[in-house]
Each structure stands twice: as C-alpha cells, then as structure tokens.
Write an enzyme that holds these catalytic residues in place. Structure first.
Site, short mmCIF file in Angstrom:
data_model
loop_
_atom_site.label_atom_id
_atom_site.label_comp_id
_atom_site.label_asym_id
_atom_site.label_seq_id
_atom_site.Cartn_x
_atom_site.Cartn_y
_atom_site.Cartn_z
N ASN A 1 -6.64 1.79 -2.11
CA ASN A 1 -5.39 1.33 -1.49
C ASN A 1 -4.88 0.00 -2.05
O ASN A 1 -4.15 -0.72 -1.39
CB ASN A 1 -5.54 1.30 0.03
CG ASN A 1 -6.71 0.43 0.47
OD1 ASN A 1 -7.28 -0.29 -0.34
ND2 ASN A 1 -7.04 0.51 1.74
N HIS B 1 -6.33 -5.89 -0.68
CA HIS B 1 -7.08 -6.29 0.51
C HIS B 1 -6.41 -7.52 1.09
O HIS B 1 -5.98 -8.40 0.34
CB HIS B 1 -8.53 -6.65 0.14
CG HIS B 1 -9.25 -7.41 1.22
ND1 HIS B 1 -9.95 -6.77 2.22
CD2 HIS B 1 -9.35 -8.74 1.48
CE1 HIS B 1 -10.44 -7.69 3.06
NE2 HIS B 1 -10.10 -8.89 2.62
N ARG C 1 0.83 -1.21 0.00
CA ARG C 1 0.00 0.00 0.00
C ARG C 1 0.87 1.27 0.00
O ARG C 1 0.50 2.26 -0.63
CB ARG C 1 -0.96 -0.02 1.19
CG ARG C 1 -2.17 -0.95 0.94
CD ARG C 1 -2.95 -1.20 2.20
NE ARG C 1 -4.27 -1.79 1.92
CZ ARG C 1 -5.07 -2.25 2.88
NH1 ARG C 1 -4.71 -2.18 4.15
NH2 ARG C 1 -6.24 -2.76 2.56
P1 IDP Z 1 -8.48 -2.86 5.61
O1 IDP Z 1 -8.71 -3.01 4.12
O2 IDP Z 1 -7.11 -2.34 5.91
O3 IDP Z 1 -8.82 -4.11 6.40
P2 IDP Z 1 -10.99 -1.75 6.56
O4 IDP Z 1 -11.13 -0.84 7.73
O5 IDP Z 1 -11.45 -3.15 6.72
O6 IDP Z 1 -9.45 -1.70 6.11
O7 IDP Z 1 -11.74 -1.07 5.35
C1 IDP Z 1 -12.01 -1.78 4.17
C2 IDP Z 1 -11.72 -0.90 2.98
O8 IDP Z 1 -12.63 0.22 3.00
C3 IDP Z 1 -10.33 -0.24 2.99
O9 IDP Z 1 -9.31 -1.07 2.50
C4 IDP Z 1 -10.56 0.97 2.10
O10 IDP Z 1 -10.59 0.60 0.72
C5 IDP Z 1 -11.97 1.39 2.53
N1 IDP Z 1 -11.93 2.36 3.64
C6 IDP Z 1 -11.67 2.10 4.95
N2 IDP Z 1 -11.71 3.21 5.70
C7 IDP Z 1 -12.01 4.21 4.84
C8 IDP Z 1 -12.20 5.64 5.01
O11 IDP Z 1 -12.10 6.18 6.12
N3 IDP Z 1 -12.48 6.34 3.89
C9 IDP Z 1 -12.60 5.76 2.65
N4 IDP Z 1 -12.44 4.45 2.46
C10 IDP Z 1 -12.14 3.67 3.52
MG MG Z 2 -10.63 -5.08 6.68
#
Ligand code: IDP
Ligand code: MG
Length: 139
Positions: free
Chosen positions: A112, A115, A102
């Site tokens: 990003n 996943h 990332r």
């Molecule tokens: P992760 O992918 O690092 O596990 P999560 O909190 O599970 O993060 O969130 C899932 C996905 O949702 C993130 O990878 C990102 O693409 C999106 N996301 C998470 N938080 C935000 C935010 O605050 N704004 C916009 N997109 C977000």
């Molecule tokens: Mg997640």
C-alpha cells in the site's frame, strides 16, 4: 507542532513515486525535518513493525519491507499524525478515499505504498527509529 513518520515503501520507490509524494506532503503543509533512503535489514523491519509480530500477515509484511529501498521522513506540522493519515488514506487501497496516496498508488491491503504513524507516541518513536539524533538537525 507535532512529529510523524512517513515511509515510502519499496513499491513507491521502485515505481518512481518519491517526487509526487514529497510534492504532495509539502503542499499539505508538512515541514520535512529528516529524510533518508534506506534498505531495511530483517531485524530493522521486524523492530519497526514489532507491534504486528504474530499476525498472519507479519512475514509477508517483513519480506515486502525488505524488498527494496524505502524513503523515511520525519514530518512536522500541527496535528501531524492525523493529518498525514488523512493524506495517505485507509490501509486497504480499495477502501481509501479518492485523492489519497494509497487510493492512487496502492496495490492491495499489503502493498500500500506508504506508512504513516498512527499515534502521537508512535510518531515520536518512529521518527527516532530513523533519526536517532534529532530530526530538527537534519537527521
Ligand atoms: P497502517 O499501515 O494503515 O497503519 P496497520 O494495520 O498498522 O496499517 O498494518 C501495517 C501494515 O501491514 C499495512 O500498512 C500493510 O502493509 C500490512 N497489513 C495490514 N493488514 C494487512 C492484511 O490484512 N493483510 C496483509 N497485509 C496487511
Ligand atoms: Mg499502523
């Protein structure tokens, strides 16, 4: 041995990072047990990210994930979930450690590039989502 799910999100596929990411994953000692290119429907994207329904970013996340093909992988190694999270880095690329996927490819906290499953339980749930038969049979 543990299973985890890696997705190369639409930006990673569109910007031709599939090869780099797979090379890195192999170097990190993961075995690829399942691999497919798929364009998610809205209902598939919403089901995969159901845990985030109701969050402010949910609609943007679904639109992003439907925006182009993704690559889904079922990956196996010891401590796979935690080790993959280490390789992909923090959700927000500006906070991701140098050398993580990332940090290298991510645009912002939403877009990003990759996943990775966040728990052993979700590693199983998410690999089954994309490889409902058996990842070890090649999905
Ligand atoms: P992760 O992918 O690092 O596990 P999560 O909190 O599970 O993060 O969130 C899932 C996905 O949702 C993130 O990878 C990102 O693409 C999106 N996301 C998470 N938080 C935000 C935010 O605050 N704004 C916009 N997109 C977000
Ligand atoms: Mg997640």
């Amino acid at each position: 041995m543990e299973l985890t799910c890696l997705l190369i999100k639409p930006d990673g596929v569109a910007e031709a990072h599939i090869g780099h990411i797979i090379t890195r994953i192999e170097k990190e000692g993961f075995t690829i047990r399942g691999l497919r290119l798929i364009r998610l429907t809205r209902s598939q994207a919403e089901a995969f990210y159901a845990i985030h329904r109701g969050r402010a970013f949910f609609e943007d996340l679904i639109t992003y994930m439907m925006g182009g093909p993704i690559v889904a992988m079922a990956l196996e190694r010891d401590d796979a979930v935690e080790q993959l999270r280490r390789v992909i880095g923090a959700t927000d690329p500006t906070e991701a450690e140098e050398g993580t996927l990332r940090a290298r490819f991510g645009k912002d906290i939403g877009v990003n590039t990759v996943h990775g499953s966040d728990s052993v339980e979700n590693g199983i749930r998410e690999t089954l989502f994309f490889f409902p038969v058996s990842p070890s049979q090649g999905g």
